[in-house]
Design a protein around this motif. Structure first.
Motif: not given
Length: 249
Positions: A66-72, A92-99, A117-122
């Motif tokens: 799962v790719v999961l944004d922290v802020t929904l 397994p969960v991969l979090f997307l977080t703000a810089k 991974v931190t936004k912005p990301f590749s």
């Protein structure tokens, strides 16, 4: 944001079907971009724009990661993580977080998130991290080398046992060899000429319809009363692939 196909090896589930990834983010443009990149890997993708949608999608989809944004918009990503883990403890969960969201990153990893991974990301970074998570979780682990598996169909090359959905299927020696050849090449169209050469070891010439005959024998035993796995591509040949899922996402 681009992806590279260099040195890319295909990841599959143990049953030979594509790896499944659920992408959860309320930014539609980001979700579409991630989905495109992950589908390029050959993976099956589902998306959700909020926490409730993520939990519902995961229940039917059963993702391998799962790719999961922290802020929904409806709930925090950590709450979503908890609900997902109640049904799939090891996903397994991969979090997307703000810089600048250091606290979110620490909280996510402490709560059981596997990586972030931190936004912005590749896109390359997301794909690489997902590959690592999926491999480590065992979602793409191979079965015993003697056992071929496509969907719920298994063939043991040592014992010559064949089962579908746990039900034993008796095959003749020729039927077994034909099925083995198909299952060694899942989702790949095999021509009559290729099948004749590999299964019968010589060219039947005008008797190529023997392939059609044995395909029909296999269908009666493998597909009878079930969703079909053996398919004809007119003018091209035959292929085997997991049966279409009937469960709603």
């Amino acid at each position: 944001m681009t992806t590279s196909s260099e040195s890319r090896t295909e990841l599959l589930r143990p049953d030979g079907s594509p790896v499944r990834v659920l992408v959860v983010d309320d930014e539609s443009s980001l979700t579409e971009l991630l989905s495109m990149a992950l589908r390029y890997e050959g993976w099956e993708i589902r998306t959700a724009a909020d926490g409730a949608g993520a939990v519902a999608a995961a229940r039917g989809f059963r993702p391998d990661a799962v790719v999961l944004d922290v802020t929904l918009p409806d709930m925090h990503g950590l709450t979503v993580l908890g609900r997902l883990r109640r049904e799939q403890p090891d996903v397994p969960v991969l979090f997307l977080t703000a810089k600048d969201a250091v606290e979110d990153r620490i909280a996510g990893l402490t709560a059981g998130g596997d990586d972030h991974v931190t936004k912005p990301f590749s896109l390359e970074e997301v794909v690489a991290r997902l590959r690592g998570l999926i491999r480590r979780s065992g979602a793409s682990a191979r079965r015993s080398e003697s056992v071929l598996a496509v969907g719920d169909l298994t063939l043991d090359e040592d014992s010559h046992e064949v089962t579908r959905g746990g039900d034993s299927i008796h095959l003749t020696a020729t039927e077994f060899e034909l099925l083995r050849y198909l299952m060694r090449n899942p989702r790949r169209v095999l021509s009559k000429a290729q099948i004749l050469d590999r299964v019968w070891s010589y060219d039947f010439g005008g008797q190529a319809n023997v392939v059609e005959l044995y395909i029909s024998y296999l269908r009666r035993k493998i597909d009878a009363g079930r969703s079909p796995m053996i398919h004809t591509r007119r003018g091209a040949g035959y292929l085997i692939k997991p049966a279409e899922a009937t469960a709603a996402a």
